[in-house]
Design an enzyme around this catalytic site. Sequence first.
Site, PDB file in Angstrom:
ATOM      1  N   TYR A 121       0.840  -1.200   0.000  1.00 30.57           N
ATOM      2  CA  TYR A 121       0.000   0.000   0.000  1.00 30.57           C
ATOM      3  C   TYR A 121       0.873   1.247   0.000  1.00 30.57           C
ATOM      4  O   TYR A 121       2.096   1.177   0.162  1.00 30.57           O
ATOM      5  CB  TYR A 121      -0.947  -0.002   1.208  1.00 30.57           C
ATOM      6  CG  TYR A 121      -0.298   0.327   2.531  1.00 30.57           C
ATOM      7  CD1 TYR A 121       0.596  -0.561   3.138  1.00 30.57           C
ATOM      8  CD2 TYR A 121      -0.549   1.542   3.167  1.00 30.57           C
ATOM      9  CE1 TYR A 121       1.194  -0.247   4.348  1.00 30.57           C
ATOM     10  CE2 TYR A 121       0.043   1.863   4.376  1.00 30.57           C
ATOM     11  CZ  TYR A 121       0.904   0.959   4.962  1.00 30.57           C
ATOM     12  OH  TYR A 121       1.505   1.272   6.154  1.00 30.57           O
TER      13      TYR A 121
ATOM     14  N   ARG B  99       7.646   4.061  -4.967  1.00 24.50           N
ATOM     15  CA  ARG B  99       7.820   3.123  -3.856  1.00 24.50           C
ATOM     16  C   ARG B  99       6.767   2.014  -3.918  1.00 24.50           C
ATOM     17  O   ARG B  99       7.060   0.850  -3.608  1.00 24.50           O
ATOM     18  CB  ARG B  99       7.744   3.865  -2.510  1.00 24.50           C
ATOM     19  CG  ARG B  99       8.114   2.976  -1.333  1.00 24.50           C
ATOM     20  CD  ARG B  99       8.206   3.754  -0.033  1.00 24.50           C
ATOM     21  NE  ARG B  99       6.933   4.340   0.331  1.00 24.50           N
ATOM     22  CZ  ARG B  99       6.774   5.243   1.305  1.00 24.50           C
ATOM     23  NH1 ARG B  99       7.820   5.676   2.000  1.00 24.50           N
ATOM     24  NH2 ARG B  99       5.589   5.732   1.583  1.00 24.50           N
TER      25      ARG B  99
ATOM     26  N   ARG C 169      -7.527 -20.661  -0.517  1.00 26.13           N
ATOM     27  CA  ARG C 169      -6.400 -20.452   0.380  1.00 26.13           C
ATOM     28  C   ARG C 169      -5.309 -21.506   0.202  1.00 26.13           C
ATOM     29  O   ARG C 169      -5.539 -22.695   0.399  1.00 26.13           O
ATOM     30  CB  ARG C 169      -6.890 -20.467   1.831  1.00 26.13           C
ATOM     31  CG  ARG C 169      -5.855 -19.942   2.807  1.00 26.13           C
ATOM     32  CD  ARG C 169      -6.382 -19.967   4.237  1.00 26.13           C
ATOM     33  NE  ARG C 169      -5.473 -19.261   5.120  1.00 26.13           N
ATOM     34  CZ  ARG C 169      -4.301 -19.726   5.529  1.00 26.13           C
ATOM     35  NH1 ARG C 169      -3.889 -20.907   5.118  1.00 26.13           N
ATOM     36  NH2 ARG C 169      -3.534 -19.005   6.324  1.00 26.13           N
TER      37      ARG C 169
ATOM     38  N   HIS D 192      -0.712 -21.362   0.390  1.00 20.27           N
ATOM     39  CA  HIS D 192       0.412 -20.425   0.513  1.00 20.27           C
ATOM     40  C   HIS D 192       1.026 -20.049  -0.831  1.00 20.27           C
ATOM     41  O   HIS D 192       1.173 -18.863  -1.125  1.00 20.27           O
ATOM     42  CB  HIS D 192       1.468 -20.970   1.474  1.00 20.27           C
ATOM     43  CG  HIS D 192       1.062 -20.886   2.922  1.00 20.27           C
ATOM     44  ND1 HIS D 192      -0.022 -21.567   3.425  1.00 20.27           N
ATOM     45  CD2 HIS D 192       1.584 -20.198   3.949  1.00 20.27           C
ATOM     46  CE1 HIS D 192      -0.151 -21.291   4.714  1.00 20.27           C
ATOM     47  NE2 HIS D 192       0.814 -20.455   5.058  1.00 20.27           N
TER      48      HIS D 192
ATOM     49  N   LYS E 283       6.550  -1.772   1.698  1.00 18.00           N
ATOM     50  CA  LYS E 283       5.392  -1.221   2.415  1.00 18.00           C
ATOM     51  C   LYS E 283       4.236  -2.214   2.303  1.00 18.00           C
ATOM     52  O   LYS E 283       3.313  -2.050   1.504  1.00 18.00           O
ATOM     53  CB  LYS E 283       5.034   0.171   1.873  1.00 18.00           C
ATOM     54  CG  LYS E 283       4.233   1.005   2.856  1.00 18.00           C
ATOM     55  CD  LYS E 283       4.260   2.473   2.490  1.00 18.00           C
ATOM     56  CE  LYS E 283       3.263   3.299   3.281  1.00 18.00           C
ATOM     57  NZ  LYS E 283       3.486   3.324   4.720  1.00 18.00           N
TER      58      LYS E 283
ATOM     59  N   GLU F 264      13.549   2.856  13.096  1.00 18.50           N
ATOM     60  CA  GLU F 264      12.593   3.903  12.741  1.00 18.50           C
ATOM     61  C   GLU F 264      11.441   3.839  13.723  1.00 18.50           C
ATOM     62  O   GLU F 264      11.480   3.075  14.684  1.00 18.50           O
ATOM     63  CB  GLU F 264      12.109   3.714  11.300  1.00 18.50           C
ATOM     64  CG  GLU F 264      11.416   2.378  11.054  1.00 18.50           C
ATOM     65  CD  GLU F 264      10.940   2.197   9.612  1.00 18.50           C
ATOM     66  OE1 GLU F 264      10.727   3.185   8.916  1.00 18.50           O
ATOM     67  OE2 GLU F 264      10.772   1.027   9.218  1.00 18.50           O
TER      68      GLU F 264
ATOM     69  N   LEU G  82      11.656   1.591   6.289  1.00 19.67           N
ATOM     70  CA  LEU G  82      10.922   2.049   5.117  1.00 19.67           C
ATOM     71  C   LEU G  82      11.601   3.331   4.656  1.00 19.67           C
ATOM     72  O   LEU G  82      11.852   4.232   5.462  1.00 19.67           O
ATOM     73  CB  LEU G  82       9.462   2.332   5.473  1.00 19.67           C
ATOM     74  CG  LEU G  82       8.629   2.724   4.261  1.00 19.67           C
ATOM     75  CD1 LEU G  82       8.320   1.492   3.408  1.00 19.67           C
ATOM     76  CD2 LEU G  82       7.349   3.409   4.677  1.00 19.67           C
TER      77      LEU G  82
HETATM   78  N1  PMP Z   1       8.323   4.231   8.465  1.00 15.78           N
HETATM   79  C1  PMP Z   1       7.150   3.594   8.632  1.00 15.78           C
HETATM   80  C2  PMP Z   1       7.151   2.267   9.312  1.00 15.78           C
HETATM   81  C3  PMP Z   1       5.942   4.171   8.182  1.00 15.78           C
HETATM   82  O1  PMP Z   1       4.787   3.531   8.323  1.00 15.78           O
HETATM   83  C4  PMP Z   1       5.987   5.452   7.578  1.00 15.78           C
HETATM   84  C5  PMP Z   1       4.718   6.107   7.108  1.00 15.78           C
HETATM   85  N2  PMP Z   1       4.368   5.659   5.837  1.00 15.78           N
HETATM   86  C6  PMP Z   1       7.223   6.084   7.413  1.00 15.78           C
HETATM   87  C7  PMP Z   1       8.376   5.441   7.875  1.00 15.78           C
HETATM   88  C8  PMP Z   1       7.340   7.434   6.761  1.00 15.78           C
HETATM   89  O2  PMP Z   1       7.192   7.311   5.367  1.00 15.78           O
HETATM   90  P1  PMP Z   1       6.641   8.509   4.476  1.00 15.78           P
HETATM   91  O3  PMP Z   1       7.467   9.686   4.771  1.00 15.78           O
HETATM   92  O4  PMP Z   1       6.831   8.034   3.088  1.00 15.78           O
HETATM   93  O5  PMP Z   1       5.215   8.698   4.857  1.00 15.78           O
END
Ligand code: PMP
Length: 279
Positions: free
Chosen positions: A33, A52, A100, A102, A147, A179, A203
């Site tokens: 997403y 992304r 279903r 895998h 993501k 993060e 991310l």
């Molecule tokens: N890390 C994570 C785990 C997130 O969920 C997000 C939000 N999408 C971010 C970083 C920040 O990413 P962005 O600046 O692209 O929103």
Amino acid sequence: MPDIACVNGRFGPVAEAVVSIEDRGFQFGDGVYEVIRTYRGKPFAIDEHFSRFERSAQALQLSLGHTKDQWMSWVREGLRLSRFPETKIYLQVTRGQAPRDHPFPASLAPTTVLTFRELHSLDSTIRQAGVQAITLDDIRWGRCDIKSVNLLANILARQRAKEAGAFEAILVRDGLVTEGSVSNVMVVRNGVIETAPEGHRILSGVTRALVLELARKEGLPVVETYVSRKDLSTASEVFLTGTTVEVLPVVHIDGHAIGAGVPGPLSRLLFRRWEALIA
Ligand code: PMP
């Protein structure tokens, strides 16, 4: 105006939108997403977000099902129908609907979903005061750069933060800050902005990249390196970046004040530059 959804190209109110229980997104979290926000009604950094989205899908051998042009025309149509002052746009694709099992069938029509909901910006008093964070072990899988809709570790971390009265959980793997559960984390020590490098452990935030660019333009030293959990206590500033948080100072971590316990000069400067960028 109701929240608007678009499921496989069909628009309607979110409350009436459905996907099958056989959808692999529901069965396995087999999907990716993006979250994009508007500023003054226009989607911000949509090309970066879409790139992304493509990278996430590709890493999972997942097809986005349609061209970028098609996705962009759904975005335009959703914004036309929803008419919020500011909108939070979700793009989501799952591998599709199948009995279903895998392993995934070779050819499957992906399920495509967009939602358009009103975006309420963070209260300015919260940004001015700064927020609290807690640290938690990062128990996520080894590909945090994707993501994925599979957000179990993130939701558990954010829930723990909420229960602790904090805004965000700062995740720590092998003693190093990766993060936040919904944001990237930047740490200022000795006047240098430090943040975890891109790779499988974080991310790659769209906001992170733009804020680092703003910092470099400002002549501020930036180093993409891991900061240890221990070193957080010597930071003069810590701030979060993300689509919805923008640039958000953290003033307490695990109950200890960061710097003077108020938003520091670099995060305030970068937020001003951010405001100029989005204007
Ligand atoms: N890390 C994570 C785990 C997130 O969920 C997000 C939000 N999408 C971010 C970083 C920040 O990413 P962005 O600046 O692209 O929103």
